[in-house]
Design a protein around this motif. Structure first.
Motif, PDB file in Angstrom:
ATOM      1  N   ALA A  13       0.840  -1.206   0.000  1.00 42.13           N
ATOM      2  CA  ALA A  13       0.000   0.000   0.000  1.00 42.13           C
ATOM      3  C   ALA A  13       0.873   1.253   0.000  1.00 42.13           C
ATOM      4  N   GLU A  14       0.386   2.312  -0.644  1.00 46.39           N
ATOM      5  CA  GLU A  14       1.132   3.567  -0.664  1.00 46.39           C
ATOM      6  C   GLU A  14       0.943   4.315   0.653  1.00 46.39           C
ATOM      7  N   ILE A  15       2.023   4.901   1.157  1.00 47.40           N
ATOM      8  CA  ILE A  15       1.977   5.668   2.410  1.00 47.40           C
ATOM      9  C   ILE A  15       1.840   7.150   2.062  1.00 47.40           C
ATOM     10  N   THR A  16       0.895   7.829   2.688  1.00 52.75           N
ATOM     11  CA  THR A  16       0.736   9.267   2.434  1.00 52.75           C
ATOM     12  C   THR A  16       1.052  10.074   3.692  1.00 52.75           C
ATOM     13  N   GLY A  17       1.374  11.352   3.491  1.00 53.11           N
ATOM     14  CA  GLY A  17       1.543  12.294   4.608  1.00 53.11           C
ATOM     15  C   GLY A  17       2.939  12.358   5.190  1.00 53.11           C
ATOM     16  N   LEU A  18       3.905  11.626   4.590  1.00 51.62           N
ATOM     17  CA  LEU A  18       5.251  11.560   5.176  1.00 51.62           C
ATOM     18  C   LEU A  18       5.947  12.925   5.220  1.00 51.62           C
ATOM     19  N   ASP A  19       5.839  13.693   4.131  1.00 49.82           N
ATOM     20  CA  ASP A  19       6.560  14.979   4.079  1.00 49.82           C
ATOM     21  C   ASP A  19       5.995  15.956   5.095  1.00 49.82           C
ATOM     22  N   GLU A  20       4.668  15.985   5.150  1.00 55.49           N
ATOM     23  CA  GLU A  20       4.002  16.884   6.109  1.00 55.49           C
ATOM     24  C   GLU A  20       4.404  16.522   7.544  1.00 55.49           C
ATOM     25  N   ALA A  21       4.448  15.227   7.837  1.00 58.93           N
ATOM     26  CA  ALA A  21       4.795  14.780   9.190  1.00 58.93           C
ATOM     27  C   ALA A  21       6.248  15.125   9.516  1.00 58.93           C
ATOM     28  N   ALA A  22       7.133  14.916   8.541  1.00 61.07           N
ATOM     29  CA  ALA A  22       8.566  15.136   8.780  1.00 61.07           C
ATOM     30  C   ALA A  22       8.881  16.614   8.990  1.00 61.07           C
ATOM     31  N   ALA A  23       7.976  17.509   8.512  1.00 66.26           N
ATOM     32  CA  ALA A  23       8.231  18.949   8.634  1.00 66.26           C
ATOM     33  C   ALA A  23       7.879  19.480  10.027  1.00 66.26           C
ATOM     34  N   LEU A  24       7.236  18.664  10.865  1.00 65.93           N
ATOM     35  CA  LEU A  24       6.838  19.127  12.210  1.00 65.93           C
ATOM     36  C   LEU A  24       8.076  19.274  13.106  1.00 65.93           C
ATOM     37  N   PRO A  25       7.994  20.152  14.131  1.00 64.23           N
ATOM     38  CA  PRO A  25       9.190  20.415  14.961  1.00 64.23           C
ATOM     39  C   PRO A  25       9.673  19.169  15.696  1.00 64.23           C
ATOM     40  N   GLY A  26      10.983  18.944  15.656  1.00 63.12           N
ATOM     41  CA  GLY A  26      11.617  17.861  16.423  1.00 63.12           C
ATOM     42  C   GLY A  26      11.409  16.473  15.856  1.00 63.12           C
ATOM     43  N   VAL A  27      10.781  16.353  14.682  1.00 61.79           N
ATOM     44  CA  VAL A  27      10.397  15.024  14.179  1.00 61.79           C
ATOM     45  C   VAL A  27      11.428  14.466  13.198  1.00 61.79           C
ATOM     46  N   ALA A  28      11.745  13.185  13.340  1.00 63.32           N
ATOM     47  CA  ALA A  28      12.561  12.461  12.349  1.00 63.32           C
ATOM     48  C   ALA A  28      11.861  11.130  12.101  1.00 63.32           C
ATOM     49  N   ILE A  29      11.652  10.798  10.842  1.00 66.22           N
ATOM     50  CA  ILE A  29      10.950   9.542  10.542  1.00 66.22           C
ATOM     51  C   ILE A  29      11.959   8.540   9.998  1.00 66.22           C
ATOM     52  N   PHE A  30      12.116   7.427  10.715  1.00 70.08           N
ATOM     53  CA  PHE A  30      12.990   6.364  10.238  1.00 70.08           C
ATOM     54  C   PHE A  30      12.138   5.296   9.569  1.00 70.08           C
ATOM     55  N   HIS A  31      12.561   4.890   8.375  1.00 72.86           N
ATOM     56  CA  HIS A  31      11.819   3.862   7.647  1.00 72.86           C
ATOM     57  C   HIS A  31      12.305   2.480   8.089  1.00 72.86           C
ATOM     58  N   ALA A  32      11.384   1.520   8.122  1.00 74.20           N
ATOM     59  CA  ALA A  32      11.762   0.130   8.395  1.00 74.20           C
ATOM     60  C   ALA A  32      11.367  -0.683   7.164  1.00 74.20           C
ATOM     61  N   GLY A  62       6.380  -5.595   8.135  1.00 74.75           N
ATOM     62  CA  GLY A  62       5.489  -5.627   9.293  1.00 74.75           C
ATOM     63  C   GLY A  62       5.594  -4.317  10.047  1.00 74.75           C
ATOM     64  N   ARG A  63       6.806  -4.059  10.580  1.00 78.57           N
ATOM     65  CA  ARG A  63       7.059  -2.734  11.151  1.00 78.57           C
ATOM     66  C   ARG A  63       7.484  -1.848   9.976  1.00 78.57           C
ATOM     67  N   VAL A  64       6.786  -0.754   9.767  1.00 73.07           N
ATOM     68  CA  VAL A  64       6.966   0.020   8.532  1.00 73.07           C
ATOM     69  C   VAL A  64       7.716   1.334   8.780  1.00 73.07           C
ATOM     70  N   LEU A  65       7.298   2.084   9.808  1.00 72.43           N
ATOM     71  CA  LEU A  65       7.911   3.384  10.082  1.00 72.43           C
ATOM     72  C   LEU A  65       8.161   3.535  11.572  1.00 72.43           C
ATOM     73  N   ASP A  66       9.215   4.271  11.919  1.00 68.66           N
ATOM     74  CA  ASP A  66       9.462   4.652  13.311  1.00 68.66           C
ATOM     75  C   ASP A  66       9.360   6.160  13.360  1.00 68.66           C
ATOM     76  N   VAL A  67       8.222   6.634  13.831  1.00 72.45           N
ATOM     77  CA  VAL A  67       7.980   8.078  13.852  1.00 72.45           C
ATOM     78  C   VAL A  67       8.545   8.608  15.163  1.00 72.45           C
ATOM     79  N   THR A  68       9.643   9.349  15.054  1.00 70.76           N
ATOM     80  CA  THR A  68      10.467   9.704  16.208  1.00 70.76           C
ATOM     81  C   THR A  68      10.436  11.207  16.437  1.00 70.76           C
ATOM     82  N   ALA A  69      10.424  11.618  17.702  1.00 66.74           N
ATOM     83  CA  ALA A  69      10.522  13.051  17.992  1.00 66.74           C
ATOM     84  C   ALA A  69      11.373  13.255  19.228  1.00 66.74           C
ATOM     85  N   THR A  70      12.050  14.400  19.265  1.00 63.36           N
ATOM     86  CA  THR A  70      12.761  14.780  20.478  1.00 63.36           C
ATOM     87  C   THR A  70      12.008  15.940  21.129  1.00 63.36           C
ATOM     88  N   GLY A  71      12.211  16.110  22.429  1.00 67.68           N
ATOM     89  CA  GLY A  71      11.552  17.193  23.157  1.00 67.68           C
ATOM     90  C   GLY A  71      12.233  17.365  24.492  1.00 67.68           C
TER      91      GLY A  71
END
Ligand code: AMP
Ligand code: GLY
Length: 433
Positions: free
Chosen positions: A352-371, A385-394
């Motif tokens: 399946a195609e994943i949408t919204g990645l660029d918008e999500a990655a532009a948020l403050p402190g966010v880094a998206i690691f692909h699996a 199975g595990r597809v993305l690791d949506v990571t943020a610092t704060g």
């Protein structure tokens, strides 16, 4: 310096991101890599060689003039990729096949703990079912159920069965000796169940010198409230408040240093990452298991906090020069939420195609690691199975969590799911909310 990174998960994407930021790096080759790893820092490319093709990797490394290889996963380390690459003249981060016994044999490490006085659950090792069943019964009747049945070797993270009663213990033992986990279950460990809070702690060894990295906490069950089947890990954060500075000192002085020394005494030079799985029980910390590599998803929250150049550290581990280094860390908290395909850890749909990645990655402190992703025609597809690791610092667990979940809310593909309570243990402690 040209670096080869072997692997393709979220941990490898996090490693690639840190390596790509190194001033020492001229080119990073990820074999096979994933949809997020190509093009990092303008110096990274994926190479279509499976991590299982040791000869192919060694050939590629020689032909390309690789200066240093980083092997990220247990299967390759326990399988001896380090030895194959080093024999081909490629300097690599281990451990060697022999030293990877730290993760490759649960029975070996339990015996080593006994010899070295390292606290761990009471246990015995077995090669036949009868005595194993009778020991499990004794443990259950004296200490109460559950009891823990472990395949000695690697079993893709599935080799541990927590048996709630005598029948489950008997079934688990029969399953393992009947080849349920293949060769990994030819020998088993039966051990006492430990009650407490689990935490992961990481260090780096060059065989003689050991430096402390940092702590983290994983969420192994698939669903909220720590329910559902065991997974590779559905989210993590670092640091882990349960690992106080005092406990980190204990982890180094009573677990990691004596372990590396006991390995050396057995002629095993342990060079590489040491991952200590601890149970913080009411009687103090006890060893659950050792792993010979970074955790996944723990690496995704450790590495964004590391201030010291990762490549410099890993090279020093390989070269025996860790003594002069002390890794420095950002004060920020990092938290990652795993987004998975519906059905994981069982069967799941792919493609399946994943949408919204660029918008999500532009948020403050966010880094998206692909699996488990693939990039085609400028689009990203879910293929694992595990597809993305949506990571943020704060500045706090709460801020990192809010930022990560704001990013998760922007990302979608049909059937995706994630836990909504990553960080709950840390947040339920006073002063962290
Ligand atoms: P794995 O990472 O697949 O080896 O999973 C092992 C998991 O089983 C650990 O993370 C613990 O949650 C659990 N476990 C293993 N040994 C014990 C033990 N002796 N007592 C309690 N839980 C255990
Ligand atoms: N997150 C658990 C592991 O990497 O083994």
């Amino acid at each position: 310096m040209k670096v080869l990174l072997v692997g393709s998960g979220g941990r490898e994407h996090a490693l690639a991101a840190s390596l790509a930021a190194s001033p020492l790096l001229t080119g990073l080759y990820c074999a096979p890599g994933n949809g997020g790893m190509a093009g990092l820092g303008g110096k990274t490319q994926c190479v279509a060689i499976p991590a299982t093709d040791f000869a192919g990797l060694a050939n590629f490394a020689c032909k390309t003039g690789i200066d240093f290889a980083v092997i990220a996963a247990d299967a390759q380390l326990v399988g001896g990729l380090w030895d194959v690459l080093e024999d081909a003249g490629i300097k690599s981060l281990g451990p060697s096949r022999a030293a990877a016994v730290l993760e490759g044999s649960k029975g070996f490490i339990k015996d080593l703990c006994m010899d070295a006085g390292i606290p761990t659950a009471a246990y015995r090792r077995f090669r036949t079912p009868e005595f194993a069943k009778s020991y499990a019964r004794t443990l259950g009747q004296t200490g109460g159920y559950p009891v823990v049945i472990k395949a000695d070797g690697l079993a893709a993270g599935k080799g541990v069965i927590i048996a709630q009663n005598e029948k489950e213990a008997d079934d688990a033992i029969a399953f393992m000796f009947d080849g349920g986990f293949g060769e990994s279950g030819a020998e088993i460990v039966v051990e006492e169940f430990m009650v407490g809070e689990e935490a992961s702690f990481f260090a780096l060894s060059d065989g003689t010198n050991v430096v402390k990295l940092a702590g983290a906490q994983d969420h192994k069950r698939a669903f909220d409230g720590d329910t559902g089947p065991n997974t590779g890990g559905m989210g993590a954060y670092s640091p882990a408040p349960v690992l106080t500075a005092a406990l980190e000192d204990v982890a180094m002085t009573q677990f990691i240093r004596p372990t590396i020394a006991a390995m050396a005494k057995r002629g095993l030079n342990y060079m590489g990452v040491v991952y200590l799985g601890l149970m913080i029980t009411k009687d103090g910390p006890k060893l659950v298991e050792y792993n010979c590599r970074f955790g996944d998803p723990e690496a995704q929250v450790l590495l964004p906090r590391l201030k010291t150049d990762l490549l410099t550290l890993l090279l020093a581990a390989r070269n025996g020069t860790l003594k002069t280094l002390e890794p420095a860390w950002r004060d920020d908290v990092a938290l990652t939420v795993v987004m998975a395909s519906g059905g994981y850890p069982g069967a799941y749909e792919k493609g399946a195609e994943i949408t919204g990645l660029d918008e999500a990655a532009a948020l403050p402190g966010v880094a998206i690691f692909h699996a488990g992703t693939e990039r085609r025609d400028g689009k990203t597809f879910a293929v694992g199975g595990r597809v993305l690791d949506v990571t943020a610092t704060g500045r706090s667990v709460a801020e990192a969590r809010d930022r990560a979940y704001a990013a998760v809310a922007k990302i979608h593909w049909p059937g995706c799911f994630h836990r909504t309570d990553i960080g709950w243990r840390a947040l339920s402690r006073k002063g962290n909310a």
